[in-house]
Write an enzyme that holds these catalytic residues in place. Structure first.
Site, PDB file in Angstrom:
ATOM      1  N   LYS A  46      70.771 -29.319  -6.507  1.00  0.00           N
ATOM      2  CA  LYS A  46      70.425 -29.175  -7.767  1.00  0.00           C
ATOM      3  C   LYS A  46      71.676 -27.678  -7.911  1.00  0.00           C
ATOM      4  CE  LYS A  46      65.666 -31.029  -6.759  1.00  0.00           C
ATOM      5  NZ  LYS A  46      64.182 -30.886  -6.092  1.00  0.00           N
ATOM      6  N   HIS A 154      75.544  -4.745  -0.750  1.00  0.00           N
ATOM      7  CA  HIS A 154      74.071  -5.104  -1.216  1.00  0.00           C
ATOM      8  C   HIS A 154      73.063  -4.578  -1.907  1.00  0.00           C
ATOM      9  CE1 HIS A 154      70.292  -8.041  -1.268  1.00  0.00           C
ATOM     10  NE2 HIS A 154      70.754  -9.079  -0.903  1.00  0.00           N
ATOM     11  N   PRO A 155      72.781  -4.946  -3.739  1.00  0.00           N
ATOM     12  CA  PRO A 155      72.538  -3.963  -4.352  1.00  0.00           C
ATOM     13  C   PRO A 155      70.484  -4.029  -3.768  1.00  0.00           C
ATOM     14  CG  PRO A 155      72.268  -6.307  -4.870  1.00  0.00           C
ATOM     15  CD  PRO A 155      72.572  -6.780  -3.929  1.00  0.00           C
ATOM     16  N   GLU A 224      76.040 -14.485   6.470  1.00  0.00           N
ATOM     17  CA  GLU A 224      75.111 -12.753   5.688  1.00  0.00           C
ATOM     18  C   GLU A 224      75.706 -11.993   6.676  1.00  0.00           C
ATOM     19  OE1 GLU A 224      73.669 -11.563   1.591  1.00  0.00           O
ATOM     20  OE2 GLU A 224      72.344 -10.950   3.610  1.00  0.00           O
TER      21      GLU A 224
HETATM   22  C1  UD2 Z   1      71.257 -15.087   0.117  1.00  0.00           C
HETATM   23  C2  UD2 Z   1      72.906 -14.542  -0.082  1.00  0.00           C
HETATM   24  C3  UD2 Z   1      73.819 -16.177  -0.087  1.00  0.00           C
HETATM   25  C4  UD2 Z   1      73.357 -16.278   1.586  1.00  0.00           C
HETATM   26  C5  UD2 Z   1      72.185 -15.841   1.454  1.00  0.00           C
HETATM   27  C6  UD2 Z   1      72.154 -16.816   3.697  1.00  0.00           C
HETATM   28  C7  UD2 Z   1      73.490 -13.132  -2.134  1.00  0.00           C
HETATM   29  C8  UD2 Z   1      73.311 -12.738  -3.350  1.00  0.00           C
HETATM   30  N1  UD2 Z   1      72.802 -14.102  -1.611  1.00  0.00           N
HETATM   31  O1  UD2 Z   1      71.487 -15.795  -1.283  1.00  0.00           O
HETATM   32  O2  UD2 Z   1      75.263 -15.314  -0.164  1.00  0.00           O
HETATM   33  O3  UD2 Z   1      74.041 -15.401   2.245  1.00  0.00           O
HETATM   34  O4  UD2 Z   1      71.154 -14.678   1.946  1.00  0.00           O
HETATM   35  O5  UD2 Z   1      72.003 -17.854   3.810  1.00  0.00           O
HETATM   36  O6  UD2 Z   1      74.429 -12.075  -0.881  1.00  0.00           O
HETATM   37  N2  UD2 Z   1      73.669 -22.981  -1.854  1.00  0.00           N
HETATM   38  C9  UD2 Z   1      73.806 -24.316  -2.626  1.00  0.00           C
HETATM   39  N3  UD2 Z   1      73.218 -25.363  -2.903  1.00  0.00           N
HETATM   40  C10 UD2 Z   1      71.704 -25.038  -1.765  1.00  0.00           C
HETATM   41  C11 UD2 Z   1      71.840 -23.812  -1.450  1.00  0.00           C
HETATM   42  C12 UD2 Z   1      72.754 -23.134  -1.577  1.00  0.00           C
HETATM   43  O7  UD2 Z   1      75.251 -24.995  -3.169  1.00  0.00           O
HETATM   44  O8  UD2 Z   1      70.635 -25.643  -1.839  1.00  0.00           O
HETATM   45  C13 UD2 Z   1      74.723 -22.378  -2.362  1.00  0.00           C
HETATM   46  C14 UD2 Z   1      74.916 -21.526  -4.026  1.00  0.00           C
HETATM   47  O9  UD2 Z   1      76.711 -21.289  -3.778  1.00  0.00           O
HETATM   48  C15 UD2 Z   1      74.309 -20.574  -3.375  1.00  0.00           C
HETATM   49  C16 UD2 Z   1      74.388 -20.229  -2.392  1.00  0.00           C
HETATM   50  O10 UD2 Z   1      75.105 -21.345  -1.436  1.00  0.00           O
HETATM   51  O11 UD2 Z   1      74.579 -19.700  -4.639  1.00  0.00           O
HETATM   52  C17 UD2 Z   1      73.300 -19.566  -1.397  1.00  0.00           C
HETATM   53  O12 UD2 Z   1      72.098 -19.873  -1.276  1.00  0.00           O
HETATM   54  P1  UD2 Z   1      70.992 -18.912  -1.973  1.00  0.00           P
HETATM   55  O13 UD2 Z   1      71.613 -19.070  -3.430  1.00  0.00           O
HETATM   56  O14 UD2 Z   1      70.061 -20.334  -2.175  1.00  0.00           O
HETATM   57  O15 UD2 Z   1      70.415 -17.909  -1.089  1.00  0.00           O
HETATM   58  P2  UD2 Z   1      69.945 -16.226  -0.974  1.00  0.00           P
HETATM   59  O16 UD2 Z   1      69.690 -16.412  -2.438  1.00  0.00           O
HETATM   60  O17 UD2 Z   1      69.053 -16.433   0.034  1.00  0.00           O
END
Ligand code: UD2
Length: 274
Positions: A46, A154-155, A224
């Site tokens: 998604k 990281h912010p 990360e």
């Molecule tokens: C944090 C980090 C992310 C990653 C994660 C740990 C920041 C701002 N974000 O974000 O880079 O290190 O922690 O795993 O530093 N994605 C998909 N489909 C999915 C899930 C993920 O395409 O169903 C991709 C997408 O590009 C997304 C990225 O993986 O932007 C990271 O996933 P997230 O944004 O859900 O992770 P988040 O918000 O915990």
């Protein structure tokens, strides 16, 4: 210059904040070098809903006036929106499988970026940035960000004592950072540098992630955590301030004069596979 923020690391790498560089001067130097920038973005499942805004705002702010090649990795190529790109800019879609676990989707990026670079990317780019898709550009992200190995602070943690950084703390993980160690807490959602440096980073993080998995360990913040361990050992030659990855839910702190790129607010339960 700025007196309210740290502008240089203890190992003498610049820390880039608004007001610490001259954009016109830098652009004119890099124009002569005819540089080519690759950007990777993953939109699996998604997460394709974030692509339009990401790509449209990249057109407005990311290396405007330079040669840019965006690589979109997705399992839904038909959902990649048509976004008009300026001359010298192009987009390539690469198919990737989906996964039942978001942690795997996020972590697998390291392997796929490593492979992209190995697939002869050298013929098409000099620098590469790897970015989260659930994000948007608001201000200039340009030549001031270029370097060998580039990390983004990281912010969420930059005002905290390092004892509060969410590094992987289990010594048995290859992402382990011991108490008292670590420079900054870097984002997994934005990093980059030259192809050589990013190739080494992605290859190392991928290998360590897989070797951990064989022993039944997954680091606290997946790739990360591995990136943070890597950048502790291999110091970035340029560090970008949290202007380069803010979070929309956070009010802007006074030292952040300009938010250039930020993570959008998302409903995790609605968009992740689990
Ligand atoms: C944090 C980090 C992310 C990653 C994660 C740990 C920041 C701002 N974000 O974000 O880079 O290190 O922690 O795993 O530093 N994605 C998909 N489909 C999915 C899930 C993920 O395409 O169903 C991709 C997408 O590009 C997304 C990225 O993986 O932007 C990271 O996933 P997230 O944004 O859900 O992770 P988040 O918000 O915990």
């Amino acid at each position: 210059g700025r007196t309210d923020v740290v502008m240089v690391t203890p190992w003498l790498a610049p820390v880039v904040w608004e007001g610490t560089f001259n954009p016109n001067l830098l652009d004119s130097i890099y124009k002569l070098k005819n540089i080519r920038i690759a950007a990777t973005v993953f939109a699996v499942g998604k997460y394709t809903i974030f692509l339009k805004n990401f790509l449209e705002t990249a057109e407005q702010h990311f290396f405007v006036g330079f040669q840019v090649h965006v690589y979109v990795f997705t399992d839904r190529p038909l959902d990649v929106p048509q976004v008009k790109m300026s001359a010298g800019r192009q987009l390539t879609v690469r198919s990737v499988p989906n996964s039942q676990r978001w942690q795997e989707i996020s972590a697998r990026r390291m392997e796929l970026i490593q492979k992209l670079i190995e697939d002869n990317l050298h013929s098409y780019a000099d620098y590469i940035f790897c970015l989260d898709v659930d994000s948007q550009f608001h201000g200039r992200w340009g030549t001031e960000s270029l370097g060998g190995l580039v990390g983004v602070i990281h912010p969420g943690y930059y005002r905290d004592d390092r004892s509060r950084f969410p590094y992987e703390r289990r010594p048995e993980s290859r992402a382990y950072v011991a108490p008292g160690e670590g420079d900054f807490y870097y984002c997994g959602g934005a990093f980059g540098g030259t192809l050589e440096e990013v190739h080494l980073l992605t290859k190392t993080c991928h290998t360590n992630f897989i070797d951990d998995a064989k022993e039944g360990i997954e680091a606290a913040w997946q790739e990360e955590s591995h990136l943070n361990r890597y950048m502790w050992i291999n110091k970035p030659s340029k560090v970008l301030s949290p202007e380069y990855l803010w979070q929309d839910f956070k009010p802007r702190n006074p030292e952040v004069h300009l938010v250039r790129f930020s993570g959008v607010i998302k409903n995790y339960a609605a968009i992740r596979p689990n």
